[in-house]
Enzyme design. Structure first.
Site, PDB file in Angstrom:
ATOM      1  N   ARG A 282       0.854  -1.177   0.000  1.00 40.13           N
ATOM      2  CA  ARG A 282       0.000   0.000   0.000  1.00 40.13           C
ATOM      3  C   ARG A 282       0.897   1.236   0.000  1.00 40.13           C
ATOM      4  O   ARG A 282       2.012   1.206   0.521  1.00 40.13           O
ATOM      5  CB  ARG A 282      -0.912   0.017   1.225  1.00 40.13           C
ATOM      6  CG  ARG A 282      -1.858  -1.183   1.329  1.00 40.13           C
ATOM      7  CD  ARG A 282      -2.641  -1.146   2.621  1.00 40.13           C
ATOM      8  NE  ARG A 282      -3.598  -2.248   2.726  1.00 40.13           N
ATOM      9  CZ  ARG A 282      -3.351  -3.424   3.281  1.00 40.13           C
ATOM     10  NH1 ARG A 282      -2.149  -3.667   3.799  1.00 40.13           N
ATOM     11  NH2 ARG A 282      -4.273  -4.363   3.328  1.00 40.13           N
TER      12      ARG A 282
ATOM     13  N   HIS B  44      -3.058   3.820  -7.454  1.00 42.45           N
ATOM     14  CA  HIS B  44      -3.373   2.659  -6.610  1.00 42.45           C
ATOM     15  C   HIS B  44      -3.296   1.365  -7.404  1.00 42.45           C
ATOM     16  O   HIS B  44      -3.110   0.285  -6.834  1.00 42.45           O
ATOM     17  CB  HIS B  44      -4.764   2.806  -6.001  1.00 42.45           C
ATOM     18  CG  HIS B  44      -5.165   1.624  -5.156  1.00 42.45           C
ATOM     19  ND1 HIS B  44      -4.590   1.377  -3.922  1.00 42.45           N
ATOM     20  CD2 HIS B  44      -6.039   0.614  -5.381  1.00 42.45           C
ATOM     21  CE1 HIS B  44      -5.118   0.263  -3.418  1.00 42.45           C
ATOM     22  NE2 HIS B  44      -5.999  -0.207  -4.286  1.00 42.45           N
TER      23      HIS B  44
ATOM     24  N   ARG C  88      -0.567  -1.321  -6.840  1.00 43.33           N
ATOM     25  CA  ARG C  88      -0.796  -2.420  -5.887  1.00 43.33           C
ATOM     26  C   ARG C  88      -1.644  -3.511  -6.541  1.00 43.33           C
ATOM     27  O   ARG C  88      -1.402  -4.695  -6.347  1.00 43.33           O
ATOM     28  CB  ARG C  88      -1.475  -1.888  -4.628  1.00 43.33           C
ATOM     29  CG  ARG C  88      -1.882  -2.977  -3.629  1.00 43.33           C
ATOM     30  CD  ARG C  88      -2.244  -2.350  -2.293  1.00 43.33           C
ATOM     31  NE  ARG C  88      -3.020  -3.217  -1.438  1.00 43.33           N
ATOM     32  CZ  ARG C  88      -2.521  -4.173  -0.655  1.00 43.33           C
ATOM     33  NH1 ARG C  88      -1.219  -4.406  -0.641  1.00 43.33           N
ATOM     34  NH2 ARG C  88      -3.315  -4.890   0.116  1.00 43.33           N
TER      35      ARG C  88
ATOM     36  N   HIS D 267      -3.475  -8.982   3.607  1.00 39.76           N
ATOM     37  CA  HIS D 267      -4.927  -9.051   3.707  1.00 39.76           C
ATOM     38  C   HIS D 267      -5.319  -9.914   4.903  1.00 39.76           C
ATOM     39  O   HIS D 267      -4.688 -10.937   5.173  1.00 39.76           O
ATOM     40  CB  HIS D 267      -5.530  -9.660   2.441  1.00 39.76           C
ATOM     41  CG  HIS D 267      -5.592  -8.706   1.305  1.00 39.76           C
ATOM     42  ND1 HIS D 267      -5.569  -9.104  -0.018  1.00 39.76           N
ATOM     43  CD2 HIS D 267      -5.661  -7.356   1.265  1.00 39.76           C
ATOM     44  CE1 HIS D 267      -5.641  -8.049  -0.800  1.00 39.76           C
ATOM     45  NE2 HIS D 267      -5.688  -6.983  -0.045  1.00 39.76           N
TER      46      HIS D 267
ATOM     47  N   TYR E 148      -8.164 -10.489  -6.614  1.00 41.60           N
ATOM     48  CA  TYR E 148      -7.063 -10.388  -7.565  1.00 41.60           C
ATOM     49  C   TYR E 148      -6.838 -11.678  -8.348  1.00 41.60           C
ATOM     50  O   TYR E 148      -6.149 -11.668  -9.349  1.00 41.60           O
ATOM     51  CB  TYR E 148      -5.776 -10.011  -6.831  1.00 41.60           C
ATOM     52  CG  TYR E 148      -5.866  -8.669  -6.167  1.00 41.60           C
ATOM     53  CD1 TYR E 148      -5.842  -7.506  -6.905  1.00 41.60           C
ATOM     54  CD2 TYR E 148      -6.007  -8.562  -4.792  1.00 41.60           C
ATOM     55  CE1 TYR E 148      -5.940  -6.261  -6.302  1.00 41.60           C
ATOM     56  CE2 TYR E 148      -6.104  -7.327  -4.171  1.00 41.60           C
ATOM     57  CZ  TYR E 148      -6.069  -6.183  -4.933  1.00 41.60           C
ATOM     58  OH  TYR E 148      -6.176  -4.966  -4.325  1.00 41.60           O
TER      59      TYR E 148
END
Length: 377
Positions: free
Chosen positions: A203, A307, A310, A333, A342
């Site tokens: 992040r 973003h 990522r 996560h 993803y």
């Protein structure tokens, strides 16, 4: 006459009758009546509410959303950065419409009306965050049994609606973007940042909170804090989730670029920021976004947001065949649901599998069969 087992009724010196019972909130609740029969009838109604799971604490139902929010914002389990964020969300988006409303008067219809009004003037991310905060505050009221259920029931309201779908860059595009940044002395120091975000899947707040001491042997990064700018000040705190505390191995080629970055752009003290401004301070997201977009436009990339670096890191990791658990660990996560978002990017592997199966079938159907009657020779 059957013996009464719930609560008790006793006569007071005044001649009136007091009904009492021990409630689920651990407190003894009481009410005074003129007639003994009325006292027992009230106890029966309280017991019935308990059996129907509709009982409410007499005092809790009169508390306002603002009172619950005030308690929620001082909880000891909130990270400092989260506390500052929530305080701002409450002050700017929730306090005016909800502070003085008793929790038992908050209805799903009122939530829908507020959400529709707020959506006209509030950005999608702030609106989703505000909704999640309101839902969390009202969850406490549910736990207190002040309300039967949470009226925040808008499907998807806790997730911001992105104006553009997420797009993962290819590895070649990331390298091209990094090369572009490296060609300009004003942006050269951000070349390694692009590569770490894309191939490490960090992040932005995690990456910009890294220090020299967080670069470990073997091209590994130790992630244990995050930074954000809230209310005009920098707030350094814990990672977004407990799972965010992790060590991320980088590809050897990216680790080599990072070593060069350390030598050229990071001062010697262990606490020096790994990715900083030219003066050594924290890198503001707004400044980084502008730098990123200029470089992306310069190399002709279609619309892509910072973003999505990522997103790129997660997609590339999934394409290697990483399991859900492995993706969770690498990306920090705390739930499989986040990592599964993803893995769709690895769908191209299904096409590879299908082609491999086709080759197997072709090999079988093309095998010579000299015996037409099928009997062994």
């Amino acid at each position: 006459m059957a013996k009464r087992t719930f609560g008790s009724v006793d006569r007071l010196p005044s001649g009136r009758y007091r009904a009492r019972y021990l409630a689920p909130d651990g407190r003894r609740h009481a009410k005074v009546f003129n007639a003994k029969a009325d006292a027992w009838a009230w106890l029966a109604s309280q017991q019935a509410d308990l059996l129907r799971k509709s009982w409410r604490a007499p005092n809790a139902v009169h508390r306002t959303v603002g009172e619950y929010a005030e308690d929620y914002l001082v909880r000891s389990d909130l990270r400092e950065g989260t506390r500052v964020l929530y305080a701002g969300l409450w002050r700017h988006h929730l306090a005016e419409p909800w502070s003085d409303v008793p929790v038992d008067e908050v209805t799903p219809a009122a939530i829908r009306a507020w959400h529709a009004r707020a959506g006209r003037t509030t950005g999608p991310t702030s609106l989703a965050q505000s909704y999640r905060l309101l839902r969390a505050v009202l969850n406490v009221a549910v736990a207190d049994e002040a309300i039967a259920s949470n009226p925040c029931r808008l499907r998807g309201a806790g997730t911001p609606n992105a104006s553009l779908p997420s797009r993962a860059l290819t590895a070649a595009e990331v390298l091209q973007l990094a090369e572009r940044l490296g060609q300009d002395r004003r942006t050269e120091r951000y070349r390694a940042l692009v590569l770490v975000l894309a191939f490490g899947g960090l992040r932005f707040g995690e990456a910009t909170a890294l220090r020299r001491s967080d670069v470990l042997a073997g091209g590994r990064l130790r992630v244990e804090r995050s930074v954000r700018r809230v209310g005009g000040r920098w707030v350094v705190g814990e990672t977004k989730t407990d799972a965010g505390h992790r060590t991320v191995p980088l590809p050897a080629g990216i680790a080599a670029v990072l070593e060069d970055h350390l030598e050229k752009h990071v001062s010697a003290p262990p606490e020096s920021l790994l990715f900083s401004t030219s003066s050594g301070g924290y890198l503001a997201r707004s400044n980084w976004n502008s730098t990123f977009r200029r470089a992306a436009n310069a190399i002709g990339l279609p619309a892509v947001r910072p973003h999505e670096l990522r997103h790129t890191g997660a997609t590339l990791a999934a394409a290697t065949g990483a399991t859900t658990k492995e993706l969770m660990r690498r990306l920090g996560h705390s739930s499989p649901a986040a990592a599964l978002l993803y893995q769709h990017a690895a769908d191209d592997r299904d096409a590879d599998i299908a082609r491999a199966l086709d080759a197997m079938l072709d090999a079988l159907t093309e095998a010579p069969d000299d015996d037409t009657d099928g009997r062994p020779t």
